[in-house]
Design an enzyme around this catalytic site. Structure first.
Site, PDB file in Angstrom:
ATOM      1  N   ASP A  52       0.813  -1.217   0.000  1.00 38.24           N
ATOM      2  CA  ASP A  52       0.000   0.000   0.000  1.00 38.24           C
ATOM      3  C   ASP A  52       0.847   1.269   0.000  1.00 38.24           C
ATOM      4  O   ASP A  52       0.466   2.282  -0.602  1.00 38.24           O
ATOM      5  CB  ASP A  52      -0.950   0.009   1.218  1.00 38.24           C
ATOM      6  CG  ASP A  52      -2.168  -0.867   0.957  1.00 38.24           C
ATOM      7  OD1 ASP A  52      -2.143  -1.638  -0.026  1.00 38.24           O
ATOM      8  OD2 ASP A  52      -3.137  -0.779   1.726  1.00 38.24           O
ATOM      9  N   ASN A  95      -4.798  -2.034  -4.280  1.00 41.80           N
ATOM     10  CA  ASN A  95      -6.006  -2.169  -3.468  1.00 41.80           C
ATOM     11  C   ASN A  95      -5.889  -1.282  -2.234  1.00 41.80           C
ATOM     12  O   ASN A  95      -6.353  -1.620  -1.167  1.00 41.80           O
ATOM     13  CB  ASN A  95      -6.201  -3.640  -3.076  1.00 41.80           C
ATOM     14  CG  ASN A  95      -7.628  -3.916  -2.597  1.00 41.80           C
ATOM     15  OD1 ASN A  95      -8.502  -3.044  -2.687  1.00 41.80           O
ATOM     16  ND2 ASN A  95      -7.864  -5.103  -2.079  1.00 41.80           N
ATOM     17  N   ASP A 330     -10.746  -2.376  12.010  1.00 44.17           N
ATOM     18  CA  ASP A 330      -9.732  -3.298  11.477  1.00 44.17           C
ATOM     19  C   ASP A 330      -9.279  -4.299  12.539  1.00 44.17           C
ATOM     20  O   ASP A 330      -9.253  -5.508  12.320  1.00 44.17           O
ATOM     21  CB  ASP A 330      -8.517  -2.524  10.949  1.00 44.17           C
ATOM     22  CG  ASP A 330      -8.824  -1.864   9.617  1.00 44.17           C
ATOM     23  OD1 ASP A 330      -9.897  -2.157   9.051  1.00 44.17           O
ATOM     24  OD2 ASP A 330      -7.999  -1.055   9.155  1.00 44.17           O
ATOM     25  N   GLU A 358     -11.174  -4.880   1.917  1.00 41.13           N
ATOM     26  CA  GLU A 358     -10.432  -5.634   0.909  1.00 41.13           C
ATOM     27  C   GLU A 358     -11.279  -6.770   0.326  1.00 41.13           C
ATOM     28  O   GLU A 358     -11.130  -7.168  -0.816  1.00 41.13           O
ATOM     29  CB  GLU A 358      -9.148  -6.196   1.505  1.00 41.13           C
ATOM     30  CG  GLU A 358      -7.992  -5.201   1.585  1.00 41.13           C
ATOM     31  CD  GLU A 358      -8.101  -4.218   2.735  1.00 41.13           C
ATOM     32  OE1 GLU A 358      -9.198  -4.094   3.339  1.00 41.13           O
ATOM     33  OE2 GLU A 358      -7.099  -3.542   3.030  1.00 41.13           O
ATOM     34  N   HIS A 402      -4.989  -9.211   3.666  1.00 40.91           N
ATOM     35  CA  HIS A 402      -3.918  -9.426   4.646  1.00 40.91           C
ATOM     36  C   HIS A 402      -4.440  -9.770   6.029  1.00 40.91           C
ATOM     37  O   HIS A 402      -3.904 -10.627   6.724  1.00 40.91           O
ATOM     38  CB  HIS A 402      -3.030  -8.174   4.699  1.00 40.91           C
ATOM     39  CG  HIS A 402      -3.789  -6.896   4.942  1.00 40.91           C
ATOM     40  ND1 HIS A 402      -3.345  -5.912   5.774  1.00 40.91           N
ATOM     41  CD2 HIS A 402      -4.993  -6.441   4.489  1.00 40.91           C
ATOM     42  CE1 HIS A 402      -4.207  -4.914   5.803  1.00 40.91           C
ATOM     43  NE2 HIS A 402      -5.213  -5.212   5.018  1.00 40.91           N
ATOM     44  N   ARG A 403      -5.529  -9.104   6.416  1.00 44.07           N
ATOM     45  CA  ARG A 403      -6.018  -9.341   7.787  1.00 44.07           C
ATOM     46  C   ARG A 403      -6.645 -10.728   7.947  1.00 44.07           C
ATOM     47  O   ARG A 403      -6.603 -11.308   9.025  1.00 44.07           O
ATOM     48  CB  ARG A 403      -7.003  -8.245   8.208  1.00 44.07           C
ATOM     49  CG  ARG A 403      -6.365  -6.879   8.217  1.00 44.07           C
ATOM     50  CD  ARG A 403      -7.011  -5.870   9.104  1.00 44.07           C
ATOM     51  NE  ARG A 403      -6.397  -4.578   8.825  1.00 44.07           N
ATOM     52  CZ  ARG A 403      -5.196  -4.209   9.247  1.00 44.07           C
ATOM     53  NH1 ARG A 403      -4.485  -5.014   9.999  1.00 44.07           N
ATOM     54  NH2 ARG A 403      -4.679  -3.043   8.928  1.00 44.07           N
ATOM     55  N   LYS A 433       0.496  -6.425   2.114  1.00 46.33           N
ATOM     56  CA  LYS A 433      -0.220  -5.142   2.114  1.00 46.33           C
ATOM     57  C   LYS A 433       0.202  -4.262   3.289  1.00 46.33           C
ATOM     58  O   LYS A 433       0.311  -3.054   3.159  1.00 46.33           O
ATOM     59  CB  LYS A 433      -1.724  -5.410   2.171  1.00 46.33           C
ATOM     60  CG  LYS A 433      -2.580  -4.214   1.845  1.00 46.33           C
ATOM     61  CD  LYS A 433      -4.007  -4.648   1.643  1.00 46.33           C
ATOM     62  CE  LYS A 433      -4.803  -3.647   0.825  1.00 46.33           C
ATOM     63  NZ  LYS A 433      -4.993  -2.369   1.441  1.00 46.33           N
TER      64      LYS A 433
END
Ligand SMILES: Nc1ncnc2c1ncn2[C@@H]1O[C@H](COP(=O)(O)OP(=O)(O)OP(=O)(O)O)[C@@H](O)[C@H]1O
Ligand SMILES: Nc1ccn([C@H]2C[C@H](O)[C@@H](COP(=O)(O)O)O2)c(=O)n1
Length: 678
Positions: A52, A95, A330, A358, A402-403, A433
């Site tokens: 990012d 993204n 998040d 995402e 990613h999360r 990311k």
């Protein structure tokens, strides 16, 4: 970073140690944009290096900002001083919502005031992430914004002719109840137009994710812009605002990334162990630091100070909670993973925004938690998770999010609740990311029973291709590699340096015991140092191989190297090549391969190998040497070269390297308890 199609996490029982967090994504991209708009050079310390931030940097570079990496890791950004130098650009923003939204606002304003033509696009998922509320706020000001795809979503074209005016007399209105990034984008961009009057931004609807807006206001202040805030509905950018570089600015560690390690400590740091997290702490300006309170409510024992957190298991099992997580959208995903270890249900509410991140994170989280055995109920804006009654070995999809990968990695700590199942993470590189080295950091802290860490052994005679095959298989699985022959070769080299006879077992064993050997990694991968001297080339000489074969006959030498070889067995797994890997060093390895090829083939391969390195050789002499070496290796009294009883034999005389690798990976797939391959 693991670039493999999948990464298998062995069952891990504990965690302890220190992790240093990468820089915050939210702070990094805001700082980069502000530095890019400001006058002068900003030296950014501890910037996050990730996908990012890379797209933001690429965009700033394309717009004419100066970007220079200093030797100490600092990034120097020389900004535009509010004046466009490039008036046309096509920017690809991957993204990264934290790049797309603020750049769209800034370039819309700049194109209107100074003239320009900009196209902003991203990956397909970015084109499904809404931006209409921001566009709706900018169009009434006079910005020309074209939808190049679905209206209300990127890609966008932003155009203007020099001298166009912005209608700034009235308050600028923006919706705040879908994403706070639209308000952030306006606050970051509008100082460009605040030369002649105060600019007022009014929020429609209840503003979500307020702490992210706080970060924005805080960082604007660092760049000389004192936004006045009346509650969360009205923000004023004072007349005459202009971005002033603070000179140096530090990016604090990412509080959302900290959440995985806070959870890890709460789940797996017990018996006096702790997980220490450095880079973010009690003085954080990031809203996600409040994840700590939620983790404490579930049972985490957390201590904190400026720039650090220390987490231990407190209540166990964890306690299920109900929480409106609007303020930590998040990090709240990590609570869903902690719920796997909680008594009672964990219900996370106020998370409608998960659906436009995402991926649709509510749906994704529900699907993947169910895969490990959890019971999950989902709604438009909530998720409720109950711990598995029976854990299942699961192949986790990550949705390029990613999360998802980082949260679900926590499922591998199921031995803490009496289970013992591995977890396969598909496409693990999605962590790039925000946290490219996440899995390395996790393995640095995680404790697994050696027996739980899978080993693939590859034994066989000289020049059968063991090293080549082992390296390829290890790379395909993301496993570590043990070239056990290198340890015997290094012992032989040390003996030669010190004038120790290859017949002096005691002296050789003493050398092997304190072998000061280092294998390079990263840019140095493939290099080896003995006592600080680079022996990479010497190690591969035929003379070193012969010497190794001689010193390796001694039981005391073999005993001296035993523990060192076993210490290579670390998560996520190991591929070990040698002569006795399957028979003696890792007798419990779940896959043992005995690799052979005809002596003629092996001599020819070694001949070609040497010639390609510019070393002259005679094929008949090579064949005689390798047969003599095999004979010695096979006939010694301890750990002779022979297949383990449960080894699978692979004669690769007529196989290519790729065929051999494919065969071993196929055997490995058959032994793994995952239903579906990547
Ligand atoms: N299946 C194969 N087909 C053709 N060539 C191969 C194959 N496997 C390996 N080779 C080649 O054979 C040579 C010897 O391979 P490698 O060094 O991996 O063998 P090794 O068994 O590890 O040797 P050593 O026992 O001496 O360490 C290399 O040049 C390699 O590229
Ligand atoms: N596990 C091992 C590995 C190696 N050796 C000895 C015998 C070999 O001839 C010599 C060199 O090995 P190479 O690097 O060619 O694989 O080291 C051993 O006894 N046990």
């Amino acid at each position: 970073m693991f670039r493999t199609p999948f990464l298998d996490l062995p069952p891990m029982a504990g965690a302890a140690g220190t992790v240093r967090l990468p820089g915050s994504k939210s702070i990094s991209n805001r700082v980069l944009l502000l530095a890019g708009l400001a006058d002068g050079t900003t030296r950014v310390h501890d910037l996050l290096a990730s996908d990012d931030t890379r797209v933001m940097l690429d965009a700033l570079r394309a717009l004419g900002c100066g970007i220079a990496h200093d030797a100490d890791g600092t990034l120097a950004v020389t900004g535009l001083g509010g004046q466009l130098s490039v008036h046309e650009a096509r920017l690809f923003l991957g993204n990264a919502g934290t790049a797309m939204r603020p750049l769209a606002a800034a370039l819309a304003v700049l194109a209107t005031l100074q003239g320009g033509d900009f196209e902003l696009s991203g990956v397909p998922r970015m084109h499904e992430r809404p931006i209409g509320d921001l566009v709706d706020a900018l169009r009434p000001l006079g910005c020309t914004i074209e939808d190049l795809g679905t209206p209300g979503y990127p890609p966008l074209r932003l155009r203007g002719s020099a001298g166009d005016r912005l209608a700034l007399e009235r308050a600028i209105r923006v919706r705040g109840d879908v994403s706070s990034q639209f308000l952030t984008a306006l606050l970051l961009a509008l100082p460009l137009a605040a030369g002649e009057r105060d600019l007022v931004v009014e929020v429609d609807g209840e503003l979500i994710s307020k702490p992210y807006v706080e970060i924005t206001v805080n960082l604007l202040a660092r760049f000389g812009i004192a936004v006045r805030r009346d509650g969360w509905q009205r923000f004023t950018i004072p007349q005459g605002s202009c971005y002033r570089s603070p000179g140096d600015i530090h990016v604090e560690g990412d509080a959302s990334s900290a959440s995985y390690f806070v959870a890890l400590g709460a789940i797996a740091a017990c018996g006096g162990d702790a997980v220490r997290i450095e880079g973010v702490g009690s003085d954080s300006i990031q809203g996600d630091i409040r994840f700590v309170e939620a983790a404490q409510a579930m049972g985490a024992d957390v201590r904190t100070g400026p720039g650090w957190l220390e987490v231990r298991r407190g209540r166990w099992p964890l306690a299920g909670i109900t929480l409106d997580a609007n303020h930590i959208p998040d990090a709240a995903m990590t609570l869903a993973a902690m719920a796997l270890y909680a008594e009672g249900p964990t219900r996370i509410e106020g998370i409608a925004s998960w659906r436009v991140k995402e991926t649709d994170r509510i749906a994704a989280m529900a699907a993947e938690l169910r895969r490990v055995g959890a019971t999950v109920v989902e709604g438009t804006d909530f998720i409720e998770v109950r711990a598995p009654e029976t854990w299942q070995p699961a192949e986790i999809r990550t949705y390029d999010d990613h999360r998802m990968a980082m949260c679900l990695s926590l499922a591998a700590f199921n031995p803490t609740v009496g289970a013992k199942v591995p977890v396969r993470i598909l496409e693990p590189h999605c962590v790039a990311k925000t946290f490219p080295d996440y899995f390395e950091a996790l393995f640095g802290l995680a404790r697994a029973e050696p027996a739980e860490v899978p080993v693939i052994t590859i034994d066989g005679p000289t020049a059968s291709g063991k090293g080549t095959l082992a390296a390829e298989v290890a790379a395909a699985l993301g496993y570590a590699l043990l070239d056990s022959g290198a340890l015997y070769r290094a012992t032989g080299i040390a003996a030669t340096w010190d004038g120790v006879s290859p017949d002096d077992e005691t002296a050789l064993a003493a050398l092997a015991e304190r072998l000061d050997l280092r294998f390079g990694d990263g840019a140095d991968a493939g290099r080896t140092w003995l006592r600080g001297r680079d022996i990479t080339d010497e190690l591969r000489l035929e003379t070193s191989g012969l010497m190794a074969s001689r010193v390796s006959v001694w039981p005391a030498v073999r005993a001296a190297l035993h523990a060192l070889q076993q210490s290579f067995r670390r998560a996520p797994g190991l591929v070990a090549d040698g002569r006795d890997m399957g028979t003696v060093i890792f007798p419990d390895a779940p896959l043992k391969v005995f690799l052979t090829a005809s002596a003629a083939q092996r001599a020819e391969r070694r001949y070609k190998q040497l010639i390609s390195k510019g070393i002259s050789a005679n094929i008949d002499d090579l064949r005689a040497d390798l047969e003599a070496r095999d004979m010695r290796d096979r006939s010694r009294s301890v750990s002779p070269l022979k297949p383990a009883e449960d080894a699978l034999e692979l004669d690769n005389s007529a196989l290519s390297i790729d065929d051999s690798v494919a065969q071993v990976l196929d055997w490995w797939r058959q032994r793994r308890p995952f239903g579906r391959t990547a």
